[in-house]
Scaffold this active site. Structure first.
Site: not given
Ligand SMILES: NC(=O)c1ccc[n+]([C@@H]2O[C@H](COP(=O)([O-])OP(=O)(O)OC[C@H]3O[C@@H](n4cnc5c(N)ncnc54)[C@H](OP(=O)(O)O)[C@@H]3O)[C@@H](O)[C@H]2O)c1
Length: 350
Positions: A10-12, A38-39, A102, A133, A163-164, A250
């Site tokens: 549900t996120g970006a 919740r989603s 990472r 990103c 949006s980051g 970016h």
């Protein structure tokens, strides 16, 4: 045909993953979206007009590893630390968008255009990390220069979009900007929110907490991740990461010192010959990409754009670039799904 879970759907970044899967980037027999409890039950196919074979949205804890070949995690480091190893231990290949794994030596950190060899063998831990990103667009611009004349050192200043900061970051910039426009004389907002400081009509030169040396969390990623991806543990990287009041994409001002002298034409040619990258030659007008123009066209959102290509006349080992890319697509969802594509080609997912 793969069975793919998108966690944080549900996120970006999750929405970008579903959009790319809907476009057929990898053949999916079934896509299982998950997010927080919740989603659960949201119908993303109707909400976003998707026609891919989407299972009902569940809470991440309810994702059944037996029903999934590969999971793309985009729900933040905390969820990754909790859920990635549960899925990986059950045999699911996990591609993680967060910073959780990472720098772990046994976890490949992969940009398919730069170090596909890191996926020569399936990692025993079943985890693959997607880089930060800002790192992805940086290394994709640096790699052709390294092949051309060897990288010596890099100085990068980032101009990172709202949006980051995910959906909440986008919302804060939109609401805060319209509030300020309707009441320009209003007192400044309090510190806090998604970016730590008010972002509308502002610049915030701190992304994530600073360590004891003063380096921010984002800057630390920009210093360490390129070394691992490029296989250059001694590469000197200096970074300043700045959040800017731009919604998408970016940008980075990059200054590189090479081992051998080059000409601007040779740099332009090397960049122009690199798949997935658009070089803006000095003869091009304009000779640079900009966030809004990159975001405006779907095909441009899948490319790394490099302009303002310069070589210092006094020092032909010194190269300067301006690099723009869509952080949600190139910097997250596309890279993650290209890792899935690579894993499928290796026969790991059949
Ligand atoms: N944004 C970028 O440019 C970018 C680039 C590269 C990597 N990343 C990484 O990608 C990840 C997602 O970022 P984003 O920008 O997409 O964030 P976002 O828009 O805030 O979306 C967060 C997603 O995580 C889910 N989530 C949050 N808490 C959860 C929990 N406790 N349990 C299960 N799901 C939970 C949310 O579900 P609900 O809707 O149910 O809350 C939502 O789907 C982060 O690790 C981020 O560092 C982001």
């Amino acid at each position: 045909m793969l069975r793919i879970a998108v966690i944080g759907a549900t996120g970006a970044v999750g929405r970008e993953c579903l959009t790319l899967l809907d476009g057929g980037i990898v053949p999916a027999a079934r896509v299982a979206p998950a997010a927080s409890a919740r989603s659960a039950g949201r119908d993303l196919a109707s909400e976003w007009g998707l026609s891919l074979p989407l299972a009902p949205l569940t809470a991440v804890e309810d994702v059944d590893p037996d029903a999934v070949d590969v999971a793309v995690l985009c729900a933040g480091a905390e969820v990754s630390r909790r859920e990635a190893e549960r899925l990986a231990a059950a045999g699911v290949l996990v591609v993680d968008n967060s910073s959780a794994f990472r720098m772990r030596p046994d976890v490949p950190l992969v940009v398919p255009q730069v170090n596909p060899g890191a996926l020569a063998d399936r990692p025993a831990c079943n985890l693959v990390s997607n880089p930060n990103c800002s790192t992805i667009q940086l290394v994709r611009a640096l790699h052709p220069l390294h092949e051309l004349a060897g990288l010596e050192s890099v100085v990068v200043a980032t101009y990172q979009a709202a949006s980051g900061g995910g959906l909440r970051g986008l919302e804060e910039l939109a609401q805060g900007s319209s509030r300020l426009l309707s009441a320009p004389g209003a007192p400044p907002e309090e510190a806090g929110g998604r970016f730590g400081q008010p972002l509308p009509f502002n610049l915030v030169p701190e992304i994530g907490l600073q360590d004891e040396t003063g380096l921010s969390h984002e800057e630390r990623k920009l210093v360490r991740e390129p070394r691992k991806i490029l296989g250059l543990p001694g590469l000197r990287v200096a970074a300043t990461a700045v959040r800017v009041p731009v919604f998408h994409c970016h940008s980075e001002a990059v200054h590189v010192r090479l081992r051998r002298p080059v000409t601007a034409e040779a740099v332009e040619d090397a960049l122009a010959a690199t798949p997935g990258l658009r070089a803006y030659r000095r003869s091009h007008s304009p000779s640079y990409p900009m966030p809004r123009s990159v975001f405006a066209r779907s095909e441009d959102r899948a490319l790394v754009h490099v302009g303002r290509i310069r070589v210092e006349p006094e020092d032909p080992t010194a190269v300067a670039l301006w690099v723009v890319a869509d952080n949600l697509r190139v910097g997250a969802a596309l890279n993650a799904l290209q890792i899935v594509e690579l894993a499928a080609k290796q026969g790991w997912l059949s």
